[in-house]
Design a protein around this motif. Structure first.
Motif, PDB file in Angstrom:
ATOM      1  N   PHE A  15       0.845  -1.188   0.000  1.00  0.00           N
ATOM      2  CA  PHE A  15       0.000   0.000   0.000  1.00  0.00           C
ATOM      3  C   PHE A  15       0.884   1.243   0.000  1.00  0.00           C
ATOM      4  N   SER A  16       0.631   2.139  -0.909  1.00  0.00           N
ATOM      5  CA  SER A  16       1.345   3.418  -0.874  1.00  0.00           C
ATOM      6  C   SER A  16       0.516   4.464  -1.588  1.00  0.00           C
ATOM      7  N   VAL A  17       0.680   5.681  -1.137  1.00  0.00           N
ATOM      8  CA  VAL A  17      -0.062   6.775  -1.756  1.00  0.00           C
ATOM      9  C   VAL A  17       0.554   7.120  -3.125  1.00  0.00           C
ATOM     10  N   GLU A  18       1.826   6.750  -3.255  1.00  0.00           N
ATOM     11  CA  GLU A  18       2.514   7.023  -4.524  1.00  0.00           C
ATOM     12  C   GLU A  18       1.787   6.326  -5.678  1.00  0.00           C
ATOM     13  N   SER A  19       1.289   5.113  -5.374  1.00  0.00           N
ATOM     14  CA  SER A  19       0.657   4.330  -6.439  1.00  0.00           C
ATOM     15  C   SER A  19      -0.643   4.954  -6.945  1.00  0.00           C
ATOM     16  N   ILE A  20      -1.264   5.786  -6.118  1.00  0.00           N
ATOM     17  CA  ILE A  20      -2.517   6.416  -6.581  1.00  0.00           C
ATOM     18  C   ILE A  20      -2.272   7.827  -7.111  1.00  0.00           C
ATOM     19  N   LEU A  21      -1.003   8.223  -7.152  1.00  0.00           N
ATOM     20  CA  LEU A  21      -0.687   9.562  -7.661  1.00  0.00           C
ATOM     21  C   LEU A  21      -0.007   9.476  -9.025  1.00  0.00           C
TER      22      LEU A  21
END
Lengths: 367, 185
Positions: A360-366
């Motif tokens: 899980f990472s926020v990078e992947s949704i950015l």
């Protein structure tokens, strides 16, 4: 039986299995006891992210807001436990260290629980035991890397400080931390201390506790600016307190020029402040913890226990420093906290058994 | 004998009562001044003790820029019996204060001050005023109590004296019989 009939039977069974699988998925119900207020940007975005995940995974979700009232958090847990039709899971937060009575109430009636953002402190763990031991229905927790976030924010602030004030050998710094009780705030502060230990040229003047509140931080910053007129760096544990510290500058300076500020959160105002340079650095991403928790519980429900691929008390790198471009992307894509464009199924081990772990990472949704 | 008593008693009694009232008044005045001084001194000790015990937490609140907590501390101090007003002025120009709920805008009385510090750094000044109304009430209560006791004692004394004198006069009258008169005639 002909081969055609056999294939037809196989198709029927496959369809039946799929139907049963789908209907059982729809039966999964989750209550999220949100410690914040429904009009509070951060906590509302936590709920929105979870709702988007729930929609993707066919999970029934209900969000109950405690309005930052810890007594109400416990009351809500009691009300959920007393329902005739209880949810399968309750997701809660150890805000101000009140999760233990909540977990006990829910555990007593057999509701499975999961903590996000703030898990039990070591002292609390010593009282109730680790997940799945003392309280057998407490499955685990997912918290962001708060210590690392505090550290990264401080490092970015110091590095920019050196570039911005090249002639100054010493950089005076103040910190406006959250509160003394919440683990997230304490961990971020610990990250700041780690960075300060690496930079003796940064003169730490003082840490005060802004209680996550903009007005309070503004009042505190006003005093601290008078107390330390040569101040250069202002480290804040969230975005609201950073804005409060900027408000206190008033006509005496421009944020990002005489004084540099860092904060943490995913509010549109914070993203804009990063883009226009008022914020030197911004850490964001912990709004996603609830959504990822839902993915883990969805998998657990289907026999893919997250305990098989890592610790049950997980610290994930959900918080990261955003670049101005990532902030712009976030503003374009998620400014209204509409996260429905995210494909949550691709993080699920039930949908993708080939996944060996969660990433899980926020990078992947950015992207 | 009764004749002499009848003629002398009223003037003697008047003098006696005047002397008693005067002495009670003077002694009450002296007692009031003494009690006032004593209570003022005791209030000063109380105020100084409050200052000493509260200076550390108040300093901490100023240092941590925790205005709500500081205000709560001052409010609590102002409600201690004997305290009328508490104020903090910081060296960077902030002012905080709290008054007793029943405080009727008294003037500065029994004022005590202490400099607040964080480690060696001076932060401001904590000032506390004594509650003069409460003190005067206490002085009045004390004086009235003593006066009441004194008046009661005097009343008992006078009643006893009167009864003794009247009793003596009656026995004197009884002793004059018709035979005595006849004998004298």
């Amino acid at each position: 039986m002909t081969a055609k009939k056999k294939i037809a039977h196989l198709h029927f069974f496959a369809a039946l299995l799929t139907f049963l699988w789908v209907t059982s998925a729809a039966a999964m119900s989750v209550v999220f006891i949100n410690p914040g207020k429904s009009d509070e940007l951060f906590w509302a975005s936590v709920s929105r992210f979870m709702e988007a995940a729930a929609e993707d995974l066919d999970v029934r979700i209900e969000v109950l807001y405690a309005g930052r009232d810890t007594t109400r958090m416990i009351l809500l847990a009691r009300q959920v436990a007393a329902r005739a039709v209880r949810p399968d899971y309750v997701i809660a937060v150890n805000e101000k260290q009140v999760a233990v009575p909540m977990l006990k109430i829910l555990d007593a009636v057999g509701i499975k629980t999961f903590l996000i953002n703030n898990t039990l402190s070591p002292a609390q763990i010593s009282l109730v035991g680790k997940p799945r031991t003392g309280l057998t229905h407490w499955l685990g927790s997912l918290v962001p890397n708060n210590e690392e976030a505090g550290y990264q924010m401080a490092k970015a602030l110091i590095a920019t400080g050196h570039r911005h004030f090249p002639d100054e050998r010493q950089l005076p710094l103040i910190a406006i931390a959250g509160d003394r009780a919440t683990a997230a705030g304490k961990d971020r502060e610990a990250g700041l201390r780690r960075a300060l230990a690496e930079h003796p040229e940064v003169v730490w003047k003082q840490t005060v506790y802004g209680e996550w509140n903009r007005q309070r931080a503004a009042a505190q910053a006003e005093v601290l600016y008078k107390r330390y007129p040569d101040l250069r760096l202002v480290w804040c544990a969230n975005d609201l307190m950073a804005f409060g510290a900027m408000d206190a500058l008033r006509s005496e300076g421009v944020p990002g020029e005489e004084k540099l500020f860092v904060g943490l959160n995913n509010s549109p105002e914070a993203m804009e402040a990063l883009v226009d340079g008022r914020l030197t650095a911004l850490s964001a991403g912990h709004f996603s913890a609830g959504g990822w928790a839902l993915v883990m519980l969805y998998d657990y429900e289907r026999g893919y226990d997250f305990a098989d691929v890592g610790p049950v008390e997980r610290v994930e790198p959900l918080l990261m420093l955003l670049s101005p471009n990532q902030a712009k992307f976030y503003l374009r894509r998620y400014a209204r906290s509409d996260f429905r464009s995210i494909d949550f199924r691709r993080y699920s081990r039930a949908y993708h058994p080939e996944l060996k772990t969660y990433s899980f990472s926020v990078e992947s949704i950015l992207k | 004998m009764p004749h002499i008593f009848n003629t002398l008693a009223p003037s003697a009694l008047r003098r006696l009562v005047a002397a008693v009232v005067l002495s009670v008044g003077i002694s009450s005045g002296i007692f009031a001044v003494h009690v006032d001084g004593d209570l003022t001194e005791r209030q000063a000790v109380l105020l100084e003790n409050i200052l000493l015990s509260m200076s550390a937490p108040v300093s901490e609140s100023i240092w941590m820029v925790d205005a709500p907590l500081l205000q709560r501390q001052l409010d609590a101090m102002a409600q201690i019996p004997g305290v009328a007003h508490v104020g903090v002025s910081t060296f960077i120009g902030q002012e905080f204060s709290a008054d007793k709920k029943a405080y009727g805008g008294q003037s500065r009385f029994n004022v005590r001050r202490i400099v607040l510090r964080h480690e060696e750094e001076p932060l401001g000044q904590l000032e506390i005023w004594g509650d003069s109304d409460a003190l005067h009430e206490e002085v009045t209560e004390n004086v009235l109590e003593v006066l009441g006791t004194l008046v009661l004692q005097l009343l008992v004394f006078f009643v006893a004296a009167y009864l003794l004198l009247v009793g003596g006069a009656t026995s004197d009258r009884r002793s004059v019989t018709p035979d005595d008169v006849q004998t004298k005639n």
